[in-house]
Design an enzyme around this catalytic site. Structure first.
Site, PDB file in Angstrom:
ATOM      1  N   ASP A  50       0.845  -1.188   0.000  1.00 14.22           N
ATOM      2  CA  ASP A  50       0.000   0.000   0.000  1.00 14.22           C
ATOM      3  C   ASP A  50       0.886   1.247   0.000  1.00 14.22           C
ATOM      4  O   ASP A  50       2.109   1.155  -0.120  1.00 14.22           O
ATOM      5  CB  ASP A  50      -0.970  -0.014   1.182  1.00 14.22           C
ATOM      6  CG  ASP A  50      -0.277  -0.010   2.539  1.00 14.22           C
ATOM      7  OD1 ASP A  50       0.939   0.303   2.608  1.00 14.22           O
ATOM      8  OD2 ASP A  50      -0.950  -0.302   3.534  1.00 14.22           O
ATOM      9  N   ALA A  51       0.283   2.393   0.161  1.00 15.61           N
ATOM     10  CA  ALA A  51       1.024   3.662   0.129  1.00 15.61           C
ATOM     11  C   ALA A  51       2.060   3.756   1.247  1.00 15.61           C
ATOM     12  O   ALA A  51       3.029   4.493   1.135  1.00 15.61           O
ATOM     13  CB  ALA A  51       0.053   4.838   0.224  1.00 15.61           C
TER      14      ALA A  51
END
Length: 145
Positions: free
Chosen positions: A15-16
């Site tokens: 994810d980010a």
């Protein structure tokens, strides 16, 4: 006996924040279950074509302990814990391959057998049920609540 399947973490898995997106653990477990069944001689596509039925996930329970990150190497396990006429429960763990005692995620997945055309529950074919019963009888640990 516990089946183990290796997985490496790629960009697409993160994810980010640079850690594995939580839902991807379910994908890793799915791959391990598929390969576990294949190791037992149960190819799901061939089985569907032959029997007209298939396994579907009916219930999941997961607990996340530590994050995995880009380029990590993991071991995903699958161990049959319980079988029934139309379902099976598999305990699964995601471990660090470099440190197999480091538990990242664990849970149980219940799979049910359905008629592929109607998606209605059905009995697991006798040959598959026999294979699963033999696998389950080799397990001595009780299912966790």
């Amino acid at each position: 006996m516990t089946f183990q399947f290796p997985i490496r973490i790629y960009w697409e898995d993160t994810d980010a924040g640079g850690i594995v997106f939580y839902a991807n653990y379910l994908k890793f477990m799915e791959r391990a279950r598929t390969e576990w069944l294949r190791s037992l001689g149960i190819g799901q596509q061939a089985l569907r074509e032959r029997s007209g039925g298939m396994f579907v996930v009916s219930e999941t329970q997961l607990k996340y302990h530590r994050p995995a990150r880009l380029d990590d190497e993991l071991l995903v396990t699958a161990e049959l814990r319980q079988t029934g006429a139309a379902s099976a429960t598999i305990a699964q763990r995601v471990l660090s391959r470099g440190e197999p005692t480091v538990l990242l995620c664990e849970g149980t997945i219940r799979i049910g057998w359905v008629d592929a055309a109607t998606m209605r529950p059905a009995r697991i074919p006798a040959d598959v049920a026999g294979t699963l019963a033999r696998e389950c009888s080799s397990i001595s640990q009780p299912l966790k609540p």
